[in-house]
Enzyme design. Structure first.
Site, short mmCIF file in Angstrom:
data_model
loop_
_atom_site.label_atom_id
_atom_site.label_comp_id
_atom_site.label_asym_id
_atom_site.label_seq_id
_atom_site.Cartn_x
_atom_site.Cartn_y
_atom_site.Cartn_z
N CYS A 70 0.85 -1.20 0.00
CA CYS A 70 0.00 0.00 0.00
C CYS A 70 0.88 1.24 0.00
CB CYS A 70 -0.91 0.04 1.23
SG CYS A 70 -1.69 -1.52 1.69
N CYS A 73 2.27 2.99 -3.21
CA CYS A 73 1.42 3.90 -4.00
C CYS A 73 0.88 5.06 -3.16
CB CYS A 73 0.25 3.15 -4.62
SG CYS A 73 0.81 1.93 -5.82
N CYS A 108 -8.02 -2.54 -4.31
CA CYS A 108 -6.59 -2.27 -4.50
C CYS A 108 -5.77 -3.55 -4.45
CB CYS A 108 -6.08 -1.25 -3.47
SG CYS A 108 -6.42 0.47 -3.96
N CYS A 171 -35.15 -2.40 11.85
CA CYS A 171 -34.10 -1.67 12.58
C CYS A 171 -34.71 -0.49 13.34
CB CYS A 171 -33.05 -1.14 11.62
SG CYS A 171 -32.52 -2.30 10.35
N ARG A 212 -22.04 -6.78 12.77
CA ARG A 212 -23.08 -6.26 13.66
C ARG A 212 -24.47 -6.41 13.01
NH1 ARG A 212 -24.18 -5.12 19.04
NH2 ARG A 212 -26.12 -6.05 18.43
N CYS A 216 -27.66 -8.41 14.59
CA CYS A 216 -29.00 -7.85 14.81
C CYS A 216 -30.04 -8.64 14.03
CB CYS A 216 -29.03 -6.36 14.46
SG CYS A 216 -28.23 -5.32 15.73
C1 HEC Z 1 -34.61 -6.24 18.68
C2 HEC Z 1 -33.83 -5.03 18.70
C3 HEC Z 1 -32.92 -4.71 17.54
C4 HEC Z 1 -33.18 -4.67 16.20
C5 HEC Z 1 -34.48 -4.97 15.48
C6 HEC Z 1 -31.96 -4.23 15.57
N1 HEC Z 1 -30.98 -4.03 16.49
FE1 HEC Z 1 -29.14 -3.21 16.17
N2 HEC Z 1 -28.69 -3.43 18.14
C7 HEC Z 1 -29.53 -3.94 19.11
C8 HEC Z 1 -28.85 -3.96 20.39
C9 HEC Z 1 -29.44 -4.45 21.71
C10 HEC Z 1 -27.55 -3.46 20.14
C11 HEC Z 1 -26.43 -3.24 21.17
C12 HEC Z 1 -26.68 -1.97 21.91
C13 HEC Z 1 -26.71 -0.79 20.97
O1 HEC Z 1 -25.65 -0.26 20.57
O2 HEC Z 1 -27.83 -0.41 20.53
C14 HEC Z 1 -27.49 -3.10 18.73
C15 HEC Z 1 -26.38 -2.50 18.11
C16 HEC Z 1 -26.35 -2.09 16.79
C17 HEC Z 1 -25.25 -1.36 16.20
C18 HEC Z 1 -23.94 -0.98 16.89
C19 HEC Z 1 -23.96 0.42 17.42
C20 HEC Z 1 -22.70 0.78 18.17
O3 HEC Z 1 -22.46 1.97 18.38
O4 HEC Z 1 -21.95 -0.10 18.56
C21 HEC Z 1 -25.59 -1.13 14.89
C22 HEC Z 1 -24.75 -0.42 13.86
C23 HEC Z 1 -26.90 -1.71 14.69
N3 HEC Z 1 -27.34 -2.28 15.86
C24 HEC Z 1 -27.60 -1.68 13.49
C25 HEC Z 1 -28.83 -2.33 13.28
C26 HEC Z 1 -29.48 -2.44 11.99
C27 HEC Z 1 -28.94 -1.86 10.70
C28 HEC Z 1 -30.63 -3.15 12.18
C29 HEC Z 1 -31.62 -3.67 11.17
C30 HEC Z 1 -31.10 -4.46 10.10
C31 HEC Z 1 -30.72 -3.43 13.60
N4 HEC Z 1 -29.60 -2.94 14.23
C32 HEC Z 1 -31.80 -4.07 14.20
C33 HEC Z 1 -30.85 -4.32 18.93
C34 HEC Z 1 -31.52 -4.34 17.72
C1 HEC Z 2 -0.20 0.01 -7.46
C2 HEC Z 2 -0.78 1.12 -6.76
C3 HEC Z 2 -1.62 0.88 -5.54
C4 HEC Z 2 -1.42 0.01 -4.49
C5 HEC Z 2 -0.30 -0.97 -4.27
C6 HEC Z 2 -2.52 0.23 -3.57
N1 HEC Z 2 -3.35 1.19 -4.05
FE1 HEC Z 2 -4.95 1.98 -3.09
N2 HEC Z 2 -5.34 3.15 -4.71
C7 HEC Z 2 -4.60 3.19 -5.86
C8 HEC Z 2 -5.26 4.05 -6.82
C9 HEC Z 2 -4.75 4.37 -8.23
C10 HEC Z 2 -6.44 4.50 -6.20
C11 HEC Z 2 -7.53 5.38 -6.82
C12 HEC Z 2 -7.12 6.80 -6.88
C13 HEC Z 2 -7.25 7.42 -5.55
O1 HEC Z 2 -8.39 7.62 -5.12
O2 HEC Z 2 -6.23 7.70 -4.90
C14 HEC Z 2 -6.44 3.94 -4.86
C15 HEC Z 2 -7.40 4.22 -3.92
C16 HEC Z 2 -7.40 3.75 -2.61
C17 HEC Z 2 -8.32 4.15 -1.59
C18 HEC Z 2 -9.47 5.12 -1.75
C19 HEC Z 2 -8.99 6.54 -1.67
C20 HEC Z 2 -10.12 7.54 -1.80
O3 HEC Z 2 -9.85 8.74 -1.66
O4 HEC Z 2 -11.30 7.15 -1.97
C21 HEC Z 2 -7.98 3.46 -0.47
C22 HEC Z 2 -8.70 3.51 0.89
C23 HEC Z 2 -6.83 2.64 -0.78
N3 HEC Z 2 -6.51 2.85 -2.09
C24 HEC Z 2 -6.19 1.79 0.09
C25 HEC Z 2 -5.16 0.93 -0.26
C26 HEC Z 2 -4.61 -0.08 0.61
C27 HEC Z 2 -5.06 -0.33 2.06
C28 HEC Z 2 -3.65 -0.73 -0.08
C29 HEC Z 2 -2.85 -1.93 0.33
C30 HEC Z 2 -3.57 -3.09 0.82
C31 HEC Z 2 -3.59 -0.10 -1.38
N4 HEC Z 2 -4.53 0.88 -1.46
C32 HEC Z 2 -2.68 -0.46 -2.38
C33 HEC Z 2 -3.40 2.56 -6.08
C34 HEC Z 2 -2.83 1.60 -5.25
#
Ligand code: HEC
Ligand code: HEC
Ligand code: HEC
Lengths: 255, 144
Positions: A70, A73, A108, A171, A212, A216
């Site tokens: 990484c 580049c 990448c 959610c 996560r 959920c």
């Molecule tokens: C029955 C209740 C329930 C439902 C439905 C539910 N969740 Fe959760 N979710 C939780 C509980 C409990 C936690 C842990 C405590 C918290 O951070 O809210 C959690 C945590 C999360 C977190 C982590 C937040 C953090 O800061 O760590 C995300 C992101 C999340 N839920 C997204 C979703 C999404 C997207 C959906 C629907 C696809 C969903 N949840 C549906 C109960 C629920």
């Molecule tokens: C051979 C060159 C090359 C290598 C090796 C490479 N990248 Fe990239 N990467 C690029 C190019 C080109 C882009 C697209 C142009 C840009 O947004 O910078 C990019 C874009 C990205 C972006 C998005 C940047 C944005 O602004 O949205 C991330 C995150 C990233 N690379 C992470 C990585 C990581 C982590 C690695 C190693 C595991 C890696 N790259 C290896 C060339 C490379």
């Protein structure tokens, strides 16, 4: 400095959440217990730091047929990656759909390095994602839903509001209607994504936002979708957009 | 009042009659419920798990949820026919409610493998929970 103790508790009770609250948006941090918050705040206690180290060393690691790292580049991540994660997921011209940070990193790997993509939930992918996102720590989330992103945002919104599973819940029932209420022993938060990937005590490791989502879904006895599926990436766009303005907190710690 | 038969159910759920979108007058099984087992079902996280959303007069269990109303004294406020519909399918009463339908399988979406076409509770478990709720006549002590 580590801010704990009675003064901190008072401040919390009054609802002054500092940077963790923006308007009525509140990070999961503000619903977490004081021990969990302290663990997140203290760099030496935060167990997610191990994953950041993995990301940092992978950054320098040449891999794949192109023989590049990484760093070859992108140079110094602290400069090149600052602010990048605030925009993700983004619409990708190359794939014609939304791309989250994990998918961008793997793009990448496969396109620019000719290397194998990191596996979902591997320490390498979690570590690299956390490392890249950490370069934007404290910066406000700022995803765009304009232009081509709009239709994917609509799909994510629909997913967010649709009841599913044997318990027939969306959610919204938990994270919009009941944020702040207890559901058994858990205080429901707004379900914001700004701290991910994060260390969860229950997991004993760092996990992705898609993990996560699967948890959920599973808790309401709904089908879990694959990591990186289009549905979850669109949902990630919607969830992240809901948190626009909240600071990136990666790596957060949660119960 | 208006009597409706519930829509055809995929699994072998028993037929029941909803009256006025408000009650199910008859026992689903023709048997009386067992309040002792009803309490077990209400607590069990794999069955009723009612405590995830409701405060109940069960001090031996820690952590009562608060997304639904307290169920202290609920036996004073309702008759069994009201409680039966609320547990079978409270969405008949309030389509927006968070409370799951405990005895319904149709109209669900993306149900996890192994849980499709199965109600959360059996007909007898519903009756047992109704019988248990009817014993909850004590009102919540006021705390100041
Ligand atoms: C029955 C209740 C329930 C439902 C439905 C539910 N969740 Fe959760 N979710 C939780 C509980 C409990 C936690 C842990 C405590 C918290 O951070 O809210 C959690 C945590 C999360 C977190 C982590 C937040 C953090 O800061 O760590 C995300 C992101 C999340 N839920 C997204 C979703 C999404 C997207 C959906 C629907 C696809 C969903 N949840 C549906 C109960 C629920
Ligand atoms: C051979 C060159 C090359 C290598 C090796 C490479 N990248 Fe990239 N990467 C690029 C190019 C080109 C882009 C697209 C142009 C840009 O947004 O910078 C990019 C874009 C990205 C972006 C998005 C940047 C944005 O602004 O949205 C991330 C995150 C990233 N690379 C992470 C990585 C990581 C982590 C690695 C190693 C595991 C890696 N790259 C290896 C060339 C490379
Ligand atoms: C996921 C949340 C949830 C679960 C689980 C749940 N409920 Fe409810 N319940 C509610 C909500 C919310 C209401 C408020 C009424 C409404 O939304 O229409 C309610 C209302 C009720 C009422 C009416 C109370 C009143 O005073 O009007 C009864 C009785 C009841 N629930 C019993 C139960 C029983 C028994 C169980 C377990 C077998 C249970 N509930 C499981 C959320 C839940």
């Amino acid at each position: 400095a580590l801010t704990t103790g009675p003064a901190f508790a008072d401040e919390m009770a009054e609802g002054k959440w500092g940077e963790y609250q923006v308007g009525d948006k509140r990070s999961g941090y503000t619903y977490a217990g004081p021990e969990t918050r302290a663990m997140q705040d203290d760099e030496f206690q935060n167990p997610a730091m191990l994953w950041l180290d993995t990301g940092m060393s992978e950054w320098e690691n040449a891999a794949g047929d192109a023989g590049k790292a990484c760093a070859d580049c992108h140079g110094d991540a602290e400069e090149s990656m600052a602010g990048v994660a605030t925009k993700y997921p983004v619409y990708s011209e190359e794939t014609g759909k939304m791309m989250n940070l994990e998918q961008r990193i793997n793009f990448c790997r496969t396109e620019n390095m000719q290397a194998e993509p990191y596996k979902w939930e591997s320490d390498e992918l979690l570590g690299m994602t956390a490392y890249v996102k950490n370069q934007s720590k404290g910066m406000p989330v700022d995803v765009s839903i304009d232009g081509p992103a709009k239709e994917f945002w609509e799909k994510g919104k629909e997913f967010y509001e649709t009841r599913r599973g044997q318990l027939d819940l969306a959610c919204t029932h938990c994270h919009v209607d009941n944020a702040g209420n207890l559901i058994r022993a858990e205080t429901l938060s707004q379900g914001q994504g700004n701290g991910f990937p994060l260390y969860r005590l229950k997991w004993q490791k760092v996990g992705s936002l898609h993990r996560r989502f699967r948890g959920c879904n599973n808790n309401i006895r709904a089908e879990k979708l694959p990591y990186g599926s289009d549905e979850y990436t669109n949902l990630e766009l919607y969830v992240t957009w809901r948190g626009n303005g909240l600071p990136i907190e990666t790596p957060a710690v949660r119960k | 009042g208006l009597a409706l038969t519930a829509p055809a159910q995929a699994a072998d759920l028993v037929d029941y009659k909803v009256v006025d979108d408000w009650t199910i007058p008859e026992s689903l099984t023709g048997q009386p419920g067992d309040p002792v087992n009803g309490k077990v079902v209400a607590i069990d996280r794999k069955l009723g798990n009612c405590l995830s959303c409701h405060k109940m007069p069960i001090p031996e269990e820690q952590f009562h949820g608060e997304t639904g109303p307290s169920l202290w004294g609920v036996g004073n406020r309702y008759e069994p026919e009201h409680l039966r519909l609320r547990i079978v399918d409270s969405k008949v009463i309030n389509p927006e409610t968070m409370m799951p339908a405990f005895y319904r399988v149709e109209g669900l979406h993306m149900v996890k493998d192994g849980f499709e076409d199965q109600p959360i509770l059996t007909a007898q478990q519903v009756e047992d929970v109704v019988a248990y709720l009817m014993t909850l006549t004590e009102e919540e002590p006021q705390t100041n």
